[in-house]
Design a protein around this motif. Structure first.
Motif, PDB file in Angstrom:
ATOM      1  N   GLY A   1       0.807  -1.214   0.000  1.00 24.76           N
ATOM      2  CA  GLY A   1       0.000   0.000   0.000  1.00 24.76           C
ATOM      3  C   GLY A   1       0.839   1.261   0.000  1.00 24.76           C
ATOM      4  O   GLY A   1       0.535   2.231  -0.703  1.00 24.76           O
ATOM      5  N   THR A   2       1.915   1.239   0.777  1.00 23.66           N
ATOM      6  CA  THR A   2       2.806   2.408   0.838  1.00 23.66           C
ATOM      7  C   THR A   2       3.458   2.663  -0.513  1.00 23.66           C
ATOM      8  O   THR A   2       3.490   3.800  -1.005  1.00 23.66           O
ATOM      9  N   ALA A   3       3.993   1.604  -1.112  1.00 24.47           N
ATOM     10  CA  ALA A   3       4.671   1.758  -2.399  1.00 24.47           C
ATOM     11  C   ALA A   3       3.698   2.224  -3.481  1.00 24.47           C
ATOM     12  O   ALA A   3       4.028   3.090  -4.298  1.00 24.47           O
ATOM     13  N   PHE A   4       2.481   1.665  -3.483  1.00 32.06           N
ATOM     14  CA  PHE A   4       1.496   2.067  -4.485  1.00 32.06           C
ATOM     15  C   PHE A   4       1.116   3.536  -4.318  1.00 32.06           C
ATOM     16  O   PHE A   4       0.994   4.283  -5.294  1.00 32.06           O
ATOM     17  N   THR A   5       0.930   3.949  -3.083  1.00 34.94           N
ATOM     18  CA  THR A   5       0.548   5.343  -2.825  1.00 34.94           C
ATOM     19  C   THR A   5       1.645   6.303  -3.266  1.00 34.94           C
ATOM     20  O   THR A   5       1.374   7.303  -3.946  1.00 34.94           O
ATOM     21  N   PHE A   6       2.879   6.009  -2.896  1.00 41.79           N
ATOM     22  CA  PHE A   6       3.984   6.913  -3.235  1.00 41.79           C
ATOM     23  C   PHE A   6       4.209   6.987  -4.745  1.00 41.79           C
ATOM     24  O   PHE A   6       4.439   8.056  -5.294  1.00 41.79           O
TER      25      PHE A   6
ATOM     26  N   GLN B   1      11.124   6.040  -7.735  1.00 45.37           N
ATOM     27  CA  GLN B   1      10.213   5.114  -8.413  1.00 45.37           C
ATOM     28  C   GLN B   1      10.881   3.759  -8.621  1.00 45.37           C
ATOM     29  O   GLN B   1      10.205   2.718  -8.645  1.00 45.37           O
ATOM     30  N   ASN B   2      12.203   3.771  -8.788  1.00 40.28           N
ATOM     31  CA  ASN B   2      12.936   2.512  -8.949  1.00 40.28           C
ATOM     32  C   ASN B   2      12.901   1.658  -7.687  1.00 40.28           C
ATOM     33  O   ASN B   2      13.162   0.455  -7.745  1.00 40.28           O
ATOM     34  N   LEU B   3      12.574   2.283  -6.558  1.00 39.81           N
ATOM     35  CA  LEU B   3      12.404   1.550  -5.305  1.00 39.81           C
ATOM     36  C   LEU B   3      10.953   1.154  -5.086  1.00 39.81           C
ATOM     37  O   LEU B   3      10.663   0.032  -4.676  1.00 39.81           O
ATOM     38  N   TYR B   4      10.040   2.089  -5.380  1.00 38.32           N
ATOM     39  CA  TYR B   4       8.620   1.812  -5.159  1.00 38.32           C
ATOM     40  C   TYR B   4       8.120   0.663  -6.034  1.00 38.32           C
ATOM     41  O   TYR B   4       7.333  -0.177  -5.578  1.00 38.32           O
ATOM     42  N   ASN B   5       8.547   0.642  -7.282  1.00 40.79           N
ATOM     43  CA  ASN B   5       8.021  -0.354  -8.225  1.00 40.79           C
ATOM     44  C   ASN B   5       8.300  -1.788  -7.793  1.00 40.79           C
ATOM     45  O   ASN B   5       7.368  -2.608  -7.736  1.00 40.79           O
ATOM     46  N   PRO B   6       9.546  -2.164  -7.473  1.00 40.07           N
ATOM     47  CA  PRO B   6       9.765  -3.553  -7.040  1.00 40.07           C
ATOM     48  C   PRO B   6       9.121  -3.882  -5.698  1.00 40.07           C
ATOM     49  O   PRO B   6       8.674  -5.011  -5.490  1.00 40.07           O
ATOM     50  N   ILE B   7       9.041  -2.884  -4.790  1.00 42.41           N
ATOM     51  CA  ILE B   7       8.369  -3.141  -3.511  1.00 42.41           C
ATOM     52  C   ILE B   7       6.909  -3.488  -3.755  1.00 42.41           C
ATOM     53  O   ILE B   7       6.365  -4.434  -3.170  1.00 42.41           O
ATOM     54  N   PHE B   8       6.256  -2.717  -4.633  1.00 46.90           N
ATOM     55  CA  PHE B   8       4.852  -2.982  -4.941  1.00 46.90           C
ATOM     56  C   PHE B   8       4.679  -4.362  -5.568  1.00 46.90           C
ATOM     57  O   PHE B   8       3.792  -5.137  -5.175  1.00 46.90           O
ATOM     58  N   ALA B   9       5.518  -4.693  -6.542  1.00 43.74           N
ATOM     59  CA  ALA B   9       5.363  -5.951  -7.269  1.00 43.74           C
ATOM     60  C   ALA B   9       5.648  -7.158  -6.370  1.00 43.74           C
ATOM     61  O   ALA B   9       4.860  -8.113  -6.321  1.00 43.74           O
TER      62      ALA B   9
END
Length: 342
Positions: free
Chosen positions: A97-102, A113-121
Motif C-alpha cells: 500500500g505504501t509503495a502504491f501510494t507513493f 520510483q525505482n524503489l517503489y516499483n519492485p516493492i509494490f510488485a
C-alpha cells in the motif's frame, strides 16, 4: 444468529479473495511483465485499482473482527501459532500500500520510483502467498497445541509442502483474476490480447499449482481428495467450475469479454465452496486429532446476537455505498471527441 455470523465470515473471505485478490494480482501481473510493456501495464493498473484498492481490505478487516469478537479461541490459536506468516502478510499489505501510494500519487517523479516499483510488485506476490499459507496451515493438521519447542510451535505449524503449495495456488488465482478483470479495463486491442494471454498463463499456473496441492496433501496424509470429491456438493462445484472454465477459454479465443469476469468469479467461488464445505464447521484442524469448530468454539450467545445485529445493520449502510463507489469509478471519463459528439 450464529449462522448469520458464519455466513458473513465466509462471504467476507470470498469477497476479499475476489476483490482484494485481484488487486494483488495486478502487482503479480506487473512482476511477470516484460520491461518493454511495464509502463503501459502500470497505466492500466492505475486506472483499474487506483480509486478503490484500499476499500477491498474492508473484507479482511471484517473477517478478522468476526473471529476476534465471535470466535476468540479460534482467533487466539491462529494468531499465536501462525503469528510469523500473519506478520509477514500484514507487512506485505503495508509495504504494498505504501509503495502504491507513493508511486501513484507522488507529485515528484524521481529515482525513488525505482524503489517503489519492485516493492509494490514483490509485496503483491508475497502477501497472497502467505495468505494461502495461513489458510493451508489451518486445515493441514500441523498446528500442535502441545508443542514444547519454538520450531514445532511456530515454524513447522506452517512451513510444510502443503501450506506452501496452497500459497502458490493462491498467487496463481490472484494473477488469473486480475488478468481477466483487466481485459475490460483497456480499449486497446493489443492490450486486451496481452491480458488474455496473461489470463491463460495464470490459469495454467493455477492448474499446475492445484495439482501440487493434491500431491502435497497425499504425501502429508491430508484427506483433501475426500474433502473435494467425497460429497455431492464438491463434485457438482468442481464440474461447474470446469464447465465454466471451458466456456471462459472459448470466450477468450472469440475475443468476447462480457462473461469473463462473472465466469472467473464463479470459478473461484466454486473452489472456495468445495474446499470449505466438507470439513465445515471445523475451521482449524489440530495435530493431535482435535479441531476448532465454528459451532462449538463460538462466543457467548449475547455476543453473537450483538455481532450479528451489527453485521446486518452495517451491511445495510456500507454495502450500497461501496457498490456505488465501484460503479462510479468504473464509468470511463469522456474524451474530447465524446464531448463533441454530445
Amino acid at each position: 444468529m450464529l449462522y448469520i455470523v458464519i455466513t458473513f465470515l465466509w462471504t467476507s473471505i470470498l469477497l476479499y479473495l475476489l476483490l482484494g485478490g485481484a488487486d494483488y494480482g495486478a502487482g503479480i501481473i506487473e512482476l511477470f511483465t516484460s520491461k518493454r510493456n511495464k509502463e503501459v501495464t502500470r497505466k492500466t493498473l492505475y486506472s483499474a485499482i487506483g480509486p478503490i484498492w484500499e476499500a477491498n481490505h474492508m473484507w479482511l478487516i471484517i473477517a478478522i473482527v468476526i473471529l476476534f469478537v465471535g470466535f476468540p479461541v479460534i482467533y487466539s490459536t491462529m494468531s499465536v501459532n501462525l503469528h510469523i506468516p500473519l506478520t509477514i502478510m500484514l507487512l506485505g499489505i503495508i509495504a504494498r500500500g505504501t509503495a502504491f501510494t507513493f508511486r501513484h500519487y507522488d507529485a515528484v517523479v524521481d529515482d525513488m520510483q525505482n524503489l517503489y516499483n519492485p516493492i509494490f510488485a514483490y509485496s503483491s506476490f508475497i502477501t497472497p502467498l502467505f495468505l494461502g499459507i495461513i489458510a493451508g496451515s489451518a486445515v493441514s493438521g500441523h498446528i500442535d497445541p502441545q508443542a514444547d519447542t519454538f520450531l514445532s510451535a511456530y515454524i513447522f505449524s506452517w512451513l510444510h509442502w502443503f501450506s506452501v503449495s496452497v500459497g502458490l495456488f493462491t498467487v496463481a488465482i490472484c494473477g488469473f483474476l486480475a488478468s481477466v478483470y483487466l481485459i475490460g479495463e483497456t480499449n486497446e486491442e493489443t492490450e486486451r490480447l496481452r491480458f488474455a494471454h496473461k489470463a491463460q498463463f495464470f490459469n495454467i499456473a493455477a492448474v499446475i499449482c492445484g495439482a501440487l496441492v493434491f500431491i502435497a496433501a497425499y504425501v502429508e496424509k491430508i484427506p483433501l481428495i475426500e474433502w473435494v470429491f467425497g460429497n455431492w456438493v464438491g463434485r457438482i462445484a468442481i464440474l461447474s467450475a470446469t464447465l465454466s472454465l471451458v466456456l471462459m477459454w472459448y470466450q477468450l479465443y472469440q475475443g468476447k469479454i462480457g462473461l469473463l469476469r462473472p465466469l472467473a468469479g464463479f470459478q473461484v467461488t466454486m473452489i472456495l465452496l468445495t474446499t470449505t464445505y466438507r470439513h465445515f464447521p471445523k475451521i482449524v484442524i489440530l495435530k493431535d486429532g482435535g479441531y476448532l469448530s465454528l459451532l462449538e468454539h463460538g462466543g457467548q450467545e449475547k455476543t453473537m446476537q450483538a455481532l450479528g445485529i451489527a453485521l446486518l445493520a452495517g451491511s445495510i449502510f456500507i454495502l450500497p455505498a461501496l457498490f456505488y463507489l465501484i460503479y462510479s469509478f468504473q464509468k470511463k471519463p469522456l474524451g474530447y471527441s465524446d464531448i463533441q459528439n454530445h
